[in-house]
Design a protein around this motif. Structure first.
Motif, PDB file in Angstrom:
ATOM      1  N   VAL A  92       0.839  -1.195   0.000  1.00  0.00           N
ATOM      2  CA  VAL A  92       0.000   0.000   0.000  1.00  0.00           C
ATOM      3  C   VAL A  92       0.877   1.250   0.000  1.00  0.00           C
ATOM      4  O   VAL A  92       0.572   2.225  -0.658  1.00  0.00           O
ATOM      5  CB  VAL A  92      -0.952   0.005   1.225  1.00  0.00           C
ATOM      6  CG1 VAL A  92      -1.736   1.294   1.289  1.00  0.00           C
ATOM      7  CG2 VAL A  92      -1.891  -1.182   1.165  1.00  0.00           C
ATOM      8  N   ALA A  93       1.976   1.211   0.737  1.00  0.00           N
ATOM      9  CA  ALA A  93       2.877   2.365   0.842  1.00  0.00           C
ATOM     10  C   ALA A  93       3.837   2.394  -0.342  1.00  0.00           C
ATOM     11  O   ALA A  93       4.270   1.355  -0.840  1.00  0.00           O
ATOM     12  CB  ALA A  93       3.664   2.299   2.145  1.00  0.00           C
ATOM     13  N   SER A  94       4.178   3.599  -0.775  1.00  0.00           N
ATOM     14  CA  SER A  94       5.110   3.750  -1.892  1.00  0.00           C
ATOM     15  C   SER A  94       6.527   4.057  -1.433  1.00  0.00           C
ATOM     16  O   SER A  94       7.437   4.097  -2.226  1.00  0.00           O
ATOM     17  CB  SER A  94       4.617   4.850  -2.832  1.00  0.00           C
ATOM     18  OG  SER A  94       4.582   6.088  -2.144  1.00  0.00           O
ATOM     19  N   GLY A  95       6.727   4.294  -0.157  1.00  0.00           N
ATOM     20  CA  GLY A  95       8.049   4.584   0.382  1.00  0.00           C
ATOM     21  C   GLY A  95       7.959   4.746   1.875  1.00  0.00           C
ATOM     22  O   GLY A  95       6.869   4.841   2.438  1.00  0.00           O
ATOM     23  N   MET A  96       9.125   4.736   2.537  1.00  0.00           N
ATOM     24  CA  MET A  96       9.121   4.876   3.990  1.00  0.00           C
ATOM     25  C   MET A  96      10.441   5.444   4.475  1.00  0.00           C
ATOM     26  O   MET A  96      11.456   5.345   3.813  1.00  0.00           O
ATOM     27  CB  MET A  96       8.858   3.539   4.662  1.00  0.00           C
ATOM     28  CG  MET A  96       9.942   2.508   4.454  1.00  0.00           C
ATOM     29  SD  MET A  96       9.533   1.027   5.361  1.00  0.00           S
ATOM     30  CE  MET A  96      11.171   0.345   5.545  1.00  0.00           C
ATOM     31  N   ASP A  97      10.376   6.054   5.654  1.00  0.00           N
ATOM     32  CA  ASP A  97      11.548   6.549   6.367  1.00  0.00           C
ATOM     33  C   ASP A  97      11.475   6.004   7.778  1.00  0.00           C
ATOM     34  O   ASP A  97      10.417   6.030   8.403  1.00  0.00           O
ATOM     35  CB  ASP A  97      11.559   8.084   6.432  1.00  0.00           C
ATOM     36  CG  ASP A  97      11.711   8.705   5.060  1.00  0.00           C
ATOM     37  OD1 ASP A  97      12.648   8.326   4.348  1.00  0.00           O
ATOM     38  OD2 ASP A  97      10.871   9.560   4.712  1.00  0.00           O
ATOM     39  N   LEU A  98      12.590   5.514   8.292  1.00  0.00           N
ATOM     40  CA  LEU A  98      12.635   4.991   9.651  1.00  0.00           C
ATOM     41  C   LEU A  98      13.294   6.024  10.560  1.00  0.00           C
ATOM     42  O   LEU A  98      14.416   6.457  10.308  1.00  0.00           O
ATOM     43  CB  LEU A  98      13.415   3.677   9.675  1.00  0.00           C
ATOM     44  CG  LEU A  98      13.182   2.757  10.857  1.00  0.00           C
ATOM     45  CD1 LEU A  98      11.720   2.333  10.939  1.00  0.00           C
ATOM     46  CD2 LEU A  98      14.057   1.521  10.739  1.00  0.00           C
ATOM     47  N   LEU A  99      12.567   6.450  11.604  1.00  0.00           N
ATOM     48  CA  LEU A  99      13.060   7.437  12.561  1.00  0.00           C
ATOM     49  C   LEU A  99      13.202   6.753  13.911  1.00  0.00           C
ATOM     50  O   LEU A  99      12.396   5.904  14.273  1.00  0.00           O
ATOM     51  CB  LEU A  99      12.067   8.593  12.677  1.00  0.00           C
ATOM     52  CG  LEU A  99      11.575   9.209  11.363  1.00  0.00           C
ATOM     53  CD1 LEU A  99      10.396  10.127  11.615  1.00  0.00           C
ATOM     54  CD2 LEU A  99      12.697   9.938  10.682  1.00  0.00           C
ATOM     55  N   GLU A 100      14.220   7.128  14.660  1.00  0.00           N
ATOM     56  CA  GLU A 100      14.445   6.499  15.965  1.00  0.00           C
ATOM     57  C   GLU A 100      14.742   7.559  17.011  1.00  0.00           C
ATOM     58  O   GLU A 100      15.491   8.507  16.760  1.00  0.00           O
ATOM     59  CB  GLU A 100      15.624   5.532  15.861  1.00  0.00           C
ATOM     60  CG  GLU A 100      15.845   4.717  17.097  1.00  0.00           C
ATOM     61  CD  GLU A 100      16.976   3.687  16.923  1.00  0.00           C
ATOM     62  OE1 GLU A 100      17.667   3.441  17.906  1.00  0.00           O
ATOM     63  OE2 GLU A 100      17.156   3.183  15.806  1.00  0.00           O
ATOM     64  N   PHE A 101      14.154   7.386  18.205  1.00  0.00           N
ATOM     65  CA  PHE A 101      14.305   8.339  19.291  1.00  0.00           C
ATOM     66  C   PHE A 101      14.532   7.598  20.600  1.00  0.00           C
ATOM     67  O   PHE A 101      14.033   6.492  20.774  1.00  0.00           O
ATOM     68  CB  PHE A 101      13.036   9.204  19.457  1.00  0.00           C
ATOM     69  CG  PHE A 101      12.648   9.946  18.216  1.00  0.00           C
ATOM     70  CD1 PHE A 101      13.089  11.229  18.008  1.00  0.00           C
ATOM     71  CD2 PHE A 101      11.831   9.349  17.256  1.00  0.00           C
ATOM     72  CE1 PHE A 101      12.726  11.924  16.866  1.00  0.00           C
ATOM     73  CE2 PHE A 101      11.477  10.032  16.112  1.00  0.00           C
ATOM     74  CZ  PHE A 101      11.923  11.319  15.915  1.00  0.00           C
TER      75      PHE A 101
END
Length: 96
Positions: free
Chosen positions: A81-90
């Motif tokens: 369903v998604a066309s791209g992603m970014d992984l963020l970490e905190f």
């Protein structure tokens, strides 16, 4: 110290309900994973057009272990369903 990992997904507007349905169908699939603390799916409302998949883990190692075990095990026959992603970490700051 807990960590938060956010997966920012680019999802076309017309596919948002499908993404939500897919997450609802497996919403407790990560619950028993060692170190797992919390999950939320965040729908964009204002100022952002991406969905955010929010997870909280006891340690980074717990997250990495879960991620490694999950790699290569997506047996879904559905198109993404998604066309791209970014992984963020905190890191969660203890204001104690």
């Amino acid at each position: 110290m807990s960590i938060v990992v956010i997966n920012a997904l680019n999802v076309p507007v017309e596919a948002g309900s499908e993404l939500e349905a897919r997450f609802a169908a497996r919403k407790h699939s990560v619950d028993g994973s060692p170190g797992f603390e919390r999950f939320e799916l965040l729908r964009p409302v204002s100022g952002e057009d991406r969905y955010f998949v929010y997870t909280q883990w006891a340690t980074r190692e717990d997250f990495e272990d879960w991620r490694a075990k999950r790699a290569g095990h997506d047996h879904s026959d559905q198109a993404p369903v998604a066309s791209g992603m970014d992984l963020l970490e905190f890191q969660v700051v203890d204001l104690g």
